[in-house]
Enzyme design. Structure first.
Site, PDB file in Angstrom:
ATOM      1  N   TYR A 143      63.753   6.109 159.104  1.00 51.87           N
ATOM      2  CA  TYR A 143      63.923   7.350 158.356  1.00 51.87           C
ATOM      3  C   TYR A 143      62.829   7.385 157.297  1.00 51.87           C
ATOM      4  O   TYR A 143      62.617   6.398 156.590  1.00 51.87           O
ATOM      5  CB  TYR A 143      65.309   7.366 157.705  1.00 51.87           C
ATOM      6  CG  TYR A 143      65.571   8.563 156.814  1.00 51.87           C
ATOM      7  CD1 TYR A 143      65.666   9.848 157.348  1.00 51.87           C
ATOM      8  CD2 TYR A 143      65.719   8.412 155.438  1.00 51.87           C
ATOM      9  CE1 TYR A 143      65.907  10.941 156.540  1.00 51.87           C
ATOM     10  CE2 TYR A 143      65.965   9.500 154.616  1.00 51.87           C
ATOM     11  CZ  TYR A 143      66.062  10.768 155.174  1.00 51.87           C
ATOM     12  OH  TYR A 143      66.307  11.857 154.368  1.00 51.87           O
ATOM     13  N   ASP A 246      56.116   2.254 154.956  1.00 53.03           N
ATOM     14  CA  ASP A 246      57.068   3.012 154.148  1.00 53.03           C
ATOM     15  C   ASP A 246      57.969   1.994 153.450  1.00 53.03           C
ATOM     16  O   ASP A 246      58.898   1.436 154.033  1.00 53.03           O
ATOM     17  CB  ASP A 246      57.884   3.966 155.019  1.00 53.03           C
ATOM     18  CG  ASP A 246      58.864   4.793 154.180  1.00 53.03           C
ATOM     19  OD1 ASP A 246      59.011   4.507 152.978  1.00 53.03           O
ATOM     20  OD2 ASP A 246      59.486   5.714 154.738  1.00 53.03           O
ATOM     21  N   LYS A 274      62.578   4.333 145.458  1.00 52.70           N
ATOM     22  CA  LYS A 274      63.840   3.816 144.939  1.00 52.70           C
ATOM     23  C   LYS A 274      63.756   2.783 143.804  1.00 52.70           C
ATOM     24  O   LYS A 274      63.938   3.127 142.641  1.00 52.70           O
ATOM     25  CB  LYS A 274      64.651   3.275 146.107  1.00 52.70           C
ATOM     26  CG  LYS A 274      64.840   4.364 147.184  1.00 52.70           C
ATOM     27  CD  LYS A 274      65.845   4.008 148.203  1.00 52.70           C
ATOM     28  CE  LYS A 274      65.896   5.011 149.325  1.00 52.70           C
ATOM     29  NZ  LYS A 274      67.133   5.787 149.450  1.00 52.70           N
TER      30      LYS A 274
HETATM   31  N1  PMP Z   1      61.689   6.425 153.420  1.00 54.58           N
HETATM   32  C1  PMP Z   1      62.662   5.519 153.559  1.00 54.58           C
HETATM   33  C2  PMP Z   1      62.368   4.216 154.221  1.00 54.58           C
HETATM   34  C3  PMP Z   1      63.944   5.784 153.043  1.00 54.58           C
HETATM   35  O1  PMP Z   1      64.909   4.870 153.208  1.00 54.58           O
HETATM   36  C4  PMP Z   1      64.183   7.009 152.399  1.00 54.58           C
HETATM   37  C5  PMP Z   1      65.530   7.351 151.793  1.00 54.58           C
HETATM   38  N2  PMP Z   1      66.595   6.609 152.182  1.00 54.58           N
HETATM   39  C6  PMP Z   1      63.124   7.927 152.290  1.00 54.58           C
HETATM   40  C7  PMP Z   1      61.888   7.596 152.807  1.00 54.58           C
HETATM   41  C8  PMP Z   1      63.312   9.256 151.608  1.00 54.58           C
HETATM   42  O2  PMP Z   1      63.459   9.070 150.247  1.00 54.58           O
HETATM   43  P1  PMP Z   1      64.139  10.203 149.328  1.00 54.58           P
HETATM   44  O3  PMP Z   1      65.590  10.213 149.688  1.00 54.58           O
HETATM   45  O4  PMP Z   1      63.872   9.747 147.935  1.00 54.58           O
HETATM   46  O5  PMP Z   1      63.476  11.483 149.652  1.00 54.58           O
END
Ligand code: PMP
Length: 438
Positions: A143, A246, A274
């Site tokens: 994701y 990512d 995060k």
């Molecule tokens: N990349 C990864 C690996 C994630 O786990 C997430 C959110 N869980 C995101 C991108 C998207 O981040 P956000 O919810 O802050 O938009």
């Protein structure tokens, strides 16, 4: 449910009058009876509106690396707030944060943003502008946020829909994406060397980027096989493809330098969010000088009114300072390992006929029930017993411990999860397993 959730239910009813499903992010919806309203958090704990407290292993989906409402972060934010929040100019806070990120992660240059979605979107644009190519590879079960390009074969997809390994299907995660977008993404099974090499060799001239979550942080922390990340690096070098890690979940959580440091492989671009702000909205993308130099006013866009805003930047400044100066990650590893070992022991003893497997690094670990084989991709992960997992987690929540009820979401630990919390969690876990066995 033995918890008294009277007020929680009433307030949730009201939430639904004004907010679709009563939540501001679909992931927070657990159904009409099981969607919580939280009043506050402190350290390792959260409290619902009825006053029930829980040792929290969701930590807002991972950001809270130090603990909820962490005093030194709050103080830094308050201090910064007194001077205003946004100026349409660079502030010293942004420079301090960028300097820290560069020092801690070893990347050359960084731009700030607010959410993971935003920075993966920008990283993809930069990779496309840098290479002049349009398509990219991602892996099933990964994701990368909510923008259209990446909403295919995410962790919300069921294994049955993914087609064969030889010929994986791009499964669209949501309605509302224009048909043409599908052509830009290629989803492959994680850890499948053969499929990867075959695809890159056939299509490299179309490929701007390979996006990878270095471990599957949205699928129970399935780990990369030895040599997998190195293989991605090698193929990207050979064919001029931008390798994007990512690290929205792994960054500032599994090492100060994130997955690049933990696995010893360097990407061309990296995305963070995060943990870098301990729960304040702040994100970043950065990487090699040459790739980041693609961003150029008037030619290649990156922007945002709130990018680098004072609140997020001050929170990141304090959070990263603590990470740099205290053994935060080491401590979390030790306590998380104790928790993993304890869970392993309890399950072995109380549910000897149900195989289980703990995977991933202790600050972000996964637990799989119903199989003792370590899954190497998202397809294999789904062979576990998700229903049993959910029943066990709900039993645990009734006992004051709050992991996600969905096994795809890993257990997150913070610096505030002390030995006392780990001990209480294990006691509750043993009790919950016995209740589920009955
Ligand atoms: N990349 C990864 C690996 C994630 O786990 C997430 C959110 N869980 C995101 C991108 C998207 O981040 P956000 O919810 O802050 O938009």
């Amino acid at each position: 449910m033995t918890l008294d959730l009277t007020e929680t239910r009433a307030l949730y009813e009201k939430a639904q009058q004004y907010i679709p499903y009563g939540v501001n992010s679909n992931f927070r919806y657990w159904g009409p009876e099981d969607t919580w309203v939280i009043s506050h958090g402190k350290g390792a704990r959260v409290w619902d509106i009825d006053g029930n407290s829980y040792i929290d292993y969701r930590l807002g989906f991972g950001p809270v690396i130090l603990g909820h409402s962490y005093q030194r972060v709050n103080e830094r934010v308050v201090e910064a707030l007194e001077g205003g929040t946004i100026f349409a100019w660079t502030t010293p806070w942004e420079i301090k944060v960028a300097e820290r990120i560069v020092r801690m992660t070893g990347i050359d240059k960084v731009r700030l943003g607010n959410t993971g979605t935003e920075v993966t979107m920008h990283a993809l644009r930069v990779a496309r502008a840098y290479t002049g190519r349009e398509r990219f590879i991602k892996f099933e079960g990964q994701y990368h946020g909510q923008h259209d390009y990446v909403m295919f074969s995410t962790a919300s997809t069921s294994a049955g829909a993914l087609g064969s390994r030889r010929n994986p299907i791009n499964v669209q995660t949501t309605s509302g994406i224009p048909e043409g977008i599908r052509q830009y993404v290629i989803n492959l099974p994680f850890n499948d060397f053969e499929r990867l090499e075959e695809t890159v060799e056939a299509r490299w001239h179309e490929l701007a980027a390979i996006f990878v979550e270095p471990l599957l942080g949205n699928a129970a922390s399935v780990m990369p096989r030895p040599g997998w990340l190195e293989k991605l690096r090698e193929l990207c070098d050979r064919y001029g493809i931008v390798l994007v890690f990512d690290e929205v979940k792994t960054g500032f959580r599994i090492a100060n330098g994130g997955a690049q440091e933990y696995f010893g492989v360097r990407a061309d671009l990296v995305t963070y969010a995060k943990a870098m702000g301990n729960g304040f909205p702040i994100a970043a993308f950065g990487g090699k000088e040459e790739v980041m130099a693609t961003i150029e006013p008037g030619r290649v866009a990156h922007g945002g009114t709130y990018s680098g805003n004072v609140v997020g930047a001050a929170a990141a400044d304090a959070t990263l300072e603590i990470l740099e100066n205290e053994p935060v990650i080491d401590t979390i590893f030790k306590r998380g390992q104790r928790l993993m070992d304890g869970i392993d022991e309890i399950l072995t003893e109380v549910l000897p006929d149900t195989p289980h497997r703990l995977i991933g690094p202790p600050p972000i670990f996964g637990l799989i029930l119903g199989t003792d084989e370590e899954p190497t991709d998202f397809r294999a992960y789904q062979e576990g017993d998700g229903d049993l997992y959910e029943r066990l987690m709900m039993a645990l929540i009734e006992r004051g411990v709050m992991p996600d009820s969905d096994g795809r979401e890993p257990w997150f630990l913070s610096y505030s999860h002390g030995d006392e919390e780990i001990g209480k969690t294990l006691t509750a876990f043993a009790d919950a397993v016995k209740a589920v066995r009955r």
